[in-house]
Design a protein around this motif. Structure first.
Motif, mmCIF file in Angstrom:
data_model
loop_
_atom_site.group_PDB
_atom_site.id
_atom_site.type_symbol
_atom_site.label_atom_id
_atom_site.label_comp_id
_atom_site.label_asym_id
_atom_site.label_seq_id
_atom_site.Cartn_x
_atom_site.Cartn_y
_atom_site.Cartn_z
ATOM 1 N N TYR A 25 -71.258 59.754 19.479
ATOM 2 C CA TYR A 25 -72.515 59.678 18.727
ATOM 3 C C TYR A 25 -73.620 59.350 19.732
ATOM 4 O O TYR A 25 -73.533 58.346 20.457
ATOM 5 C CB TYR A 25 -72.462 58.565 17.681
ATOM 6 C CG TYR A 25 -71.572 58.814 16.478
ATOM 7 C CD1 TYR A 25 -72.133 59.109 15.230
ATOM 8 C CD2 TYR A 25 -70.188 58.698 16.569
ATOM 9 C CE1 TYR A 25 -71.332 59.293 14.109
ATOM 10 C CE2 TYR A 25 -69.379 58.890 15.454
ATOM 11 C CZ TYR A 25 -69.957 59.189 14.232
ATOM 12 O OH TYR A 25 -69.154 59.362 13.128
ATOM 13 N N GLN A 162 -73.454 63.083 12.428
ATOM 14 C CA GLN A 162 -74.134 62.763 13.694
ATOM 15 C C GLN A 162 -73.188 62.889 14.897
ATOM 16 O O GLN A 162 -73.600 62.642 16.033
ATOM 17 C CB GLN A 162 -74.671 61.326 13.648
ATOM 18 C CG GLN A 162 -75.681 61.087 12.520
ATOM 19 C CD GLN A 162 -75.866 59.607 12.188
ATOM 20 O OE1 GLN A 162 -74.943 58.806 12.339
ATOM 21 N NE2 GLN A 162 -77.049 59.242 11.719
ATOM 22 N N MET A 163 -71.927 63.243 14.653
ATOM 23 C CA MET A 163 -70.975 63.353 15.765
ATOM 24 C C MET A 163 -71.349 64.550 16.643
ATOM 25 O O MET A 163 -71.713 65.610 16.143
ATOM 26 C CB MET A 163 -69.533 63.545 15.261
ATOM 27 C CG MET A 163 -68.992 62.368 14.467
ATOM 28 S SD MET A 163 -67.191 62.438 14.206
ATOM 29 C CE MET A 163 -67.013 63.943 13.281
ATOM 30 N N PRO A 191 -70.776 55.274 15.480
ATOM 31 C CA PRO A 191 -72.239 55.383 15.503
ATOM 32 C C PRO A 191 -72.863 54.118 16.089
ATOM 33 O O PRO A 191 -72.152 53.162 16.440
ATOM 34 C CB PRO A 191 -72.605 55.551 14.026
ATOM 35 C CG PRO A 191 -71.498 54.905 13.270
ATOM 36 C CD PRO A 191 -70.259 55.050 14.129
#
Ligand code: MG
Length: 218
Positions: A25, A162-163, A191
């Motif tokens: 992330y 969001q990876m 994250p």
């Protein structure tokens, strides 16, 4: 823990390898002041690092800075090597909630000396893990909200969208290094919002559609 449990089912899986992806992330890479890696950062935790839901984390006495890292866990359901991204999800039996506990002081020291991270990331109880939810109960593993509370305060709040590497890419890439086998567990990175935990803290991690994990610190 020598086996993990599938929730809503009597099924259990023998624990195999625990393979972790680091730095997946962007906001977490930035908070640590690290550079975006040009290839996947992969490390393993030993099976004795697993801690069942409701368990107690034992921070080793050689560290003063144990951090929580909330991560989506993947449970491998069949053997595969050089798996194609398009087939990757069919190799997964379930999804779980995990913590990749990290002794940040020891990890920084090991990094600066060019040494491996296992003593910072593989200690006993460093991998609290929930039961796994069958893979077909999760609509899209690449779009799940993750939230970690410590003593009721939100510390980490993100989404698997969001990876930098998708679940499919992670499975495919790791299978190029290691044959994946039934019961292997893959942690997919954390994250932003990692921070120190201490004696007496209560941690609650939740992942949308997947479940929750509650542990405390001795
Ligand atoms: Mg991690």
């Amino acid at each position: 823990m020598h086996q993990v449990q599938m929730s809503h089912a009597k099924e259990t899986y023998p624990v195999g390898k625990i393979i972790c992806l680091g730095q997946n992330y962007l906001d977490h890479i930035r908070e640590l002041g690290s550079k975006v890696p040009d290839r996947a950062v992969i490390f393993c935790k030993p099976p004795c690092s697993l801690l069942a839901n409701g368990g107690v984390i034992e921070i080793p006495e050689y560290s003063n800075d144990c951090h929580h890292e909330l991560e989506l866990a993947l449970l491998v359901g069949k053997t595969g090597k050089h798996i194609q991204e398009k087939d990757a999800l069919s190799y997964l039996a379930g999804y779980g909630v995990a913590l990749d506990l990290t002794l940040r002081d020891i990890q920084s020291e090991q990094k600066s000396r060019g040494l491996p991270w296992e003593i910072a990331k593989g200690f006993d109880t460093s991998c609290p893990i929930s039961d796994f939810i069958p893979a077909d109960k999760v609509s899209d593993p690449n779009n799940l909200e993750l939230k970690l509370k410590v003593n009721g305060d939100i510390r980490q709040h993100g989404n698997t969208n969001q990876m930098m590497r998708s679940v499919e890419k992670i499975v495919a890439e790791i299978s190029n290094f290691f044959t994946l086998e039934t019961g292997d567990i893959i942690l997919t990175g954390t994250p932003a919002g990692v921070s120190r935990i201490q004696s007496g803290d209560h941690l609650e991690g939740t992942i949308e559609q997947v479940g929750s994990l509650q542990v405390s610190v001795a």
